[in-house]
Scaffold this active site. Structure first.
Site, short mmCIF file in Angstrom:
data_model
loop_
_atom_site.label_atom_id
_atom_site.label_comp_id
_atom_site.label_asym_id
_atom_site.label_seq_id
_atom_site.Cartn_x
_atom_site.Cartn_y
_atom_site.Cartn_z
N HIS A 105 0.84 -1.21 0.00
CA HIS A 105 0.00 0.00 0.00
C HIS A 105 0.87 1.25 0.00
O HIS A 105 1.01 1.94 1.01
CB HIS A 105 -0.91 -0.04 1.23
CG HIS A 105 -2.11 0.84 1.15
ND1 HIS A 105 -2.05 2.20 1.33
CD2 HIS A 105 -3.40 0.56 0.90
CE1 HIS A 105 -3.26 2.71 1.22
NE2 HIS A 105 -4.11 1.74 0.95
N GLU A 150 -2.12 -0.70 -5.69
CA GLU A 150 -2.06 -1.93 -4.90
C GLU A 150 -2.23 -3.16 -5.79
O GLU A 150 -3.31 -3.37 -6.33
CB GLU A 150 -3.18 -1.92 -3.84
CG GLU A 150 -3.08 -0.81 -2.82
CD GLU A 150 -4.46 -0.49 -2.22
OE1 GLU A 150 -4.93 -1.24 -1.36
OE2 GLU A 150 -5.05 0.52 -2.64
#
Ligand SMILES: *[C@@H]1O[C@H](CO)[C@@H](O)[C@H](O)[C@H]1NC(C)=O
Ligand SMILES: *[C@@H]1O[C@H](CO)[C@@H](O)[C@H](O)[C@H]1NC(C)=O
Ligand SMILES: *[C@@H]1O[C@H](CO)[C@@H](O)[C@H](O)[C@H]1NC(C)=O
Ligand SMILES: *[C@@H]1O[C@H](CO)[C@@H](O)[C@H](O)[C@H]1NC(C)=O
Ligand SMILES: *[C@@H]1O[C@H](CO)[C@@H](O)[C@H](O)[C@H]1NC(C)=O
Ligand SMILES: *[C@@H]1O[C@H](CO)[C@@H](O)[C@H](O)[C@H]1NC(C)=O
Ligand SMILES: *[C@@H]1O[C@H](CO)[C@@H](O)[C@H](O)[C@H]1NC(C)=O
Ligand SMILES: *[C@@H]1O[C@H](CO)[C@@H](O)[C@H](O)[C@H]1NC(C)=O
Ligand SMILES: *[C@@H]1O[C@H](CO)[C@@H](O)[C@H](O)[C@H]1NC(C)=O
Ligand SMILES: *[C@@H]1O[C@H](CO)[C@@H](O)[C@H](O)[C@H]1NC(C)=O
Ligand SMILES: *[C@@H]1O[C@H](CO)[C@@H](O)[C@H](O)[C@H]1NC(C)=O
Ligand SMILES: *[C@@H]1O[C@H](CO)[C@@H](O)[C@H](O)[C@H]1NC(C)=O
Length: 426
Positions: A213, A375
């Site tokens: 992330h 992501e």
């Protein structure tokens, strides 16, 4: 001693520790220096690794990347990921933006904080979208209020060009069934950042979905013409479809098509993130009252038959014409979340290695739309959409092959000017 058994079981699955020819191996195992090593964390609690033309820092908190340095087309070093100046601040900052860490054991959202495995309904701890009926939240985001990116992982190996973290997540933690043991190796090569995440369900069947992330700003937040990342261009050649979501970003079950030239078309050609921001239809595209993207795109490469993810070409290319820094993302994962930082509000400080120092009218913080999160992951909340048929990719039990996620982020300098190929080309 179960961990050492697990470690040897995972050995074949963890990444080969990349080494730059000519450099000696240094590192630590647990608290103990290994031969030739003096490479613990620096004074800010960060572990440094380097490759050719690339250097990065990592911290045990969330197994997070905290800095990533690349020289831009002018030879100026840019730190192109969001993060904090020291490791201790990650646990102190209450906003907790999942800054560069590993969301787990189940990334993204779980509808109604529940799922069913073999007829048993499991409830996990909610932590997002509180309502009067559900004051702790209507769903679970990134593994719950104490998800994997809130925990200090253990550094199990550290060389000049790689670092391996491990985490043991106990049975019942956040409500998830069974123990999960995970190893993550990050390595730097020639202008490349590779990672391999492995996780093993040792005692019960449980959902596992990991991701990375990272908040990107390929200008190192030092673009002297704009504080925003809306001029970054994004190209996702396989992203013809996306997961439909409701106004709190929970998948509805619908798979939507990204028609050419529509707001979510990033497949037909590179497009600036901000290209469609003047279109009022973009309001609500990333949830209630949100303009921009927080979207799970599918990376359907099987359309041309069997493929090798390392050879098939990138699932995404992000580029800033200002710095000339370009990153191509290769992965074995079948989905790719893009978040255009609509929720940023200027409350997160830049690092001392970022931003402009001689401009007084620009705050040293990350503004709304000042970054892009990318992501690599599987289809979000597929544990609650059995009709998608993804349980083999998301539910793991004792004796199953381990969960594996691999990615390679390959950087280059691309000094093509803005606008040469039309307004979308940036
Ligand atoms: C590492 O050091 C910490 C703090 O000094 C200690 O609590 C822990 O037991 C040590 N771990 C090992 C594996 O020696
Ligand atoms: C950027 O260039 C400088 C000067 O050549 C060099 O010292 C530095 O290591 C480079 N940075 C990276 C991340 O390679
Ligand atoms: C760590 O970083 C935070 C945020 O930048 C800062 O407020 C704090 O003073 C730093 N702490 C140390 C010990 O350097
Ligand atoms: C994680 O490690 C940091 C130091 O890097 C420390 O300040 C913090 O208290 C630790 N947090 C937990 C939950 O152990
Ligand atoms: C959501 O979960 C709660 C228990 O946590 C349950 O009572 C409720 O029926 C669930 N709602 C839906 C729509 O599944
Ligand atoms: C790194 O890659 C570039 C371009 O592919 C190549 O020219 C260069 O020789 C490589 N450097 C090393 C040290 O392998
Ligand atoms: C903006 O940055 C570029 C690249 O570093 C530099 O060439 C230019 O002079 C700067 N412009 C201003 C107005 O500071
Ligand atoms: C952003 O890109 C547009 C073209 O889409 C260009 O007109 C504008 O000058 C760029 N702005 C900056 C600050 O680079
Ligand atoms: C989005 O922006 C692109 C590039 O400027 C443009 O071609 C396209 O028509 C826009 N789409 C919509 C729906 O506004
Ligand atoms: C929608 O967002 C804007 C700012 O982005 C804010 O001013 C406004 O209050 C929000 N509206 C609602 C209904 O939350
Ligand atoms: C700010 O500093 C950069 C280099 O650090 C330089 O290129 C730029 O011209 C300076 N801008 C102003 C307005 O002084
Ligand atoms: C550089 O960026 C331009 C504009 O997006 C693109 O057309 C071109 O393919 C890129 N070049 C390379 C070598 O990646």
């Amino acid at each position: 001693m179960r961990n050492s058994i697990v470690l040897s079981a995972l050995l074949c699955a963890t990444a080969t520790l990349a080494q730059i020819p000519g450099e000696t191996l240094t590192g630590t195992v647990g608290n103990t220096s290994i031969a030739g090593s003096n490479a613990g964390p620096d004074k800010n609690g960060k572990y440094v690794i380097q490759g050719v033309g690339i250097r990065a820092n990592f911290i045990p908190y969330g197994a997070s990347i905290s800095n990533l340095f690349i020289n831009d087309t002018n030879g100026i070093e840019r730190d192109i990921v969001g993060g904090f100046d020291n490791a201790s601040y990650y646990g102190i900052d209450r906003q907790h933006p999942h800054f560069g860490g590993i969301p787990g054991r189940y990334a993204n959202r779980i509808k109604n904080s529940s799922f069913v495995i073999d007829g048993t309904t499991y409830h996990v701890l909610p932590n997002e979208n509180p309502t009067p009926e559900a004051p702790q939240g209507a769903d679970t985001l990134h593994g719950g209020p104490d998800g994997w990116d809130w925990r200090n992982w253990t550094v199990v190996a550290h060389t000049s060009s790689s670092i391996t973290f491990s985490l043991t997540d106990p049975d019942g933690d956040q409500g998830f069934p069974g123990e999960v043991v995970s190893y993550v190796t990050y390595s730097l090569g020639n202008m490349s950042w590779d990672f391999k995440m492995v996780a093993l369900a040792t005692t019960k069947k449980t959902p596992i979905m990991l991701s990375s992330h990272v908040y990107w700003n390929l200008d190192g937040f030092a673009n002297n013409e704009t504080a925003l990342a809306l001029n970054h261009s994004l190209w996702m050649p396989y992203a013809g479809q996306r997961v439909g979501t409701d106004n709190i970003l929970i998948p509805t079950g619908d798979i939507l098509s990204n028609q050419q030239y529509s707001l979510n078309d990033f497949w037909s050609s590179p497009k600036q993130i901000g290209a469609n921001f003047t279109n009022p239809d973009l309001l609500g595209n990333c949830g209630f009252n949100c303009t921009g993207y927080d979207t799970c795109y599918l990376t359907n490469r099987a359309q041309d038959g069997p493929y090798d993810w390392r050879e098939k070409g990138p699932v995404a290319r992000l580029r800033s014409a200002w710095s000339g820094i370009q990153v191509d993302v290769f992965t074995d994962q079948d989905a790719f979340q893009v978040y255009s930082c609509g929720g940023q509000n200027g409350s997160m400080a830049l690092k001392s290695t970022q931003g402009l120092f001689n401009v007084t009218d620009r705050p040293r913080t990350i503004p709304q739309y000042g970054c892009i999160v990318m992501e690599v992951e599987d289809w979000i909340d597929a544990i609650n959409q059995p009709e998608w048929g993804r349980s083999k990719k998301q539910i793991y039990g004792p004796g199953d092959d381990p969960y594996v996620l691999q990615a390679s982020y390959q950087f280059s300098l691309n000094s093509t000017a803005v606008g040469l190929n039309g307004p979308g080309s940036g």
